[in-house]
Design an enzyme around this catalytic site. Sequence first.
Site, PDB file in Angstrom:
ATOM      1  N   SER A 169       0.853  -1.185   0.000  1.00  0.00           N
ATOM      2  CA  SER A 169       0.000   0.000   0.000  1.00  0.00           C
ATOM      3  C   SER A 169       0.883   1.228   0.000  1.00  0.00           C
ATOM      4  O   SER A 169       2.034   1.181   0.472  1.00  0.00           O
ATOM      5  CB  SER A 169      -0.890   0.004   1.248  1.00  0.00           C
ATOM      6  OG  SER A 169      -1.481   1.279   1.464  1.00  0.00           O
ATOM      7  N   TYR A 182      -1.416  -0.924  10.381  1.00  0.00           N
ATOM      8  CA  TYR A 182      -1.560  -1.297   8.977  1.00  0.00           C
ATOM      9  C   TYR A 182      -0.363  -0.811   8.167  1.00  0.00           C
ATOM     10  O   TYR A 182       0.209  -1.562   7.367  1.00  0.00           O
ATOM     11  CB  TYR A 182      -2.860  -0.695   8.434  1.00  0.00           C
ATOM     12  CG  TYR A 182      -3.137  -0.944   6.976  1.00  0.00           C
ATOM     13  CD1 TYR A 182      -3.769  -2.114   6.557  1.00  0.00           C
ATOM     14  CD2 TYR A 182      -2.793  -0.005   6.004  1.00  0.00           C
ATOM     15  CE1 TYR A 182      -4.044  -2.342   5.208  1.00  0.00           C
ATOM     16  CE2 TYR A 182      -3.066  -0.216   4.662  1.00  0.00           C
ATOM     17  CZ  TYR A 182      -3.690  -1.386   4.272  1.00  0.00           C
ATOM     18  OH  TYR A 182      -3.955  -1.601   2.938  1.00  0.00           O
TER      19      TYR A 182
END
Length: 278
Positions: A169, A182
């Site tokens: 990401s 995350y």
Amino acid sequence: MDTPIPYPGHTADMAEQPHDEMRRYVGRGLLKGRRALITGGDSGIGRAVAAAFAKEGADIAIAYLEEHDDATHTATVVGAAGQTCALFAGDLGEPAHCREVVARTLAELGGLDIIVNNAAYQSPADDLTDITDEQWRRTFAVNIDSYFQVTKAALAHLPDGAAIINTASVNGLRGNASLMDYSATKGAVIAFTYALAQSLAKRRVRVNCVAPGPVWTPLIPATMPQEKVESFGDHAPFERPAQPDEIAPSYVFFAADQLSSYYSGEVLAPLGGETMPG
């Protein structure tokens, strides 16, 4: 984008349906005869990748948590392309299940040529002290431990010249104040990609990574506050999130020897016009 949906999120519950079936995509047989395992393949990016791979001639195995309706729909999309789709439900945060998924993929597809590590979990928190030990471990268990466990279990069965593609990401490149755990896992995915690519170079097993910016998937309305869902992706230069269909071709590129035979240890970041993360 105006109705919250419960985690883990089902596509049918989204107020605005994503584009994730690669309906306009025309395959060229780039993956003919190959077999791919896609974790988190029931919806979103995983579904679009499954659809694109199937149109390129690959048989597919999908590992997912419990979104049976989404997984069944993805299998229908793969089947419509003339390919096999095996479905395996269960918690990829459990090492034993990761090993089971690989074993069942080998049994049902007759082998394994491509791994797409794509399963993900997130739970926003604005302060580090709001992240419980349980949440921290859960995020790592799904987002990086499963990548390790699935790859480790499959490694002896992958032929030389196979492909491994990890989903990271943009948050792993620049961090995110409300997604600290995350972001940490996605940074770990990138480092894991670099190291594994070096380790497997002599076998010509190519290991690459896709690190997207904002993508409209069920995970977003299932894990974010409503005000953030409503403005999701607006900060990108293109002023919108990506659709999964726009991200899946990156995975085809990395999976197909004809397109990326000299690529390993690379990170491809589709960011909607942003030229430098951070």
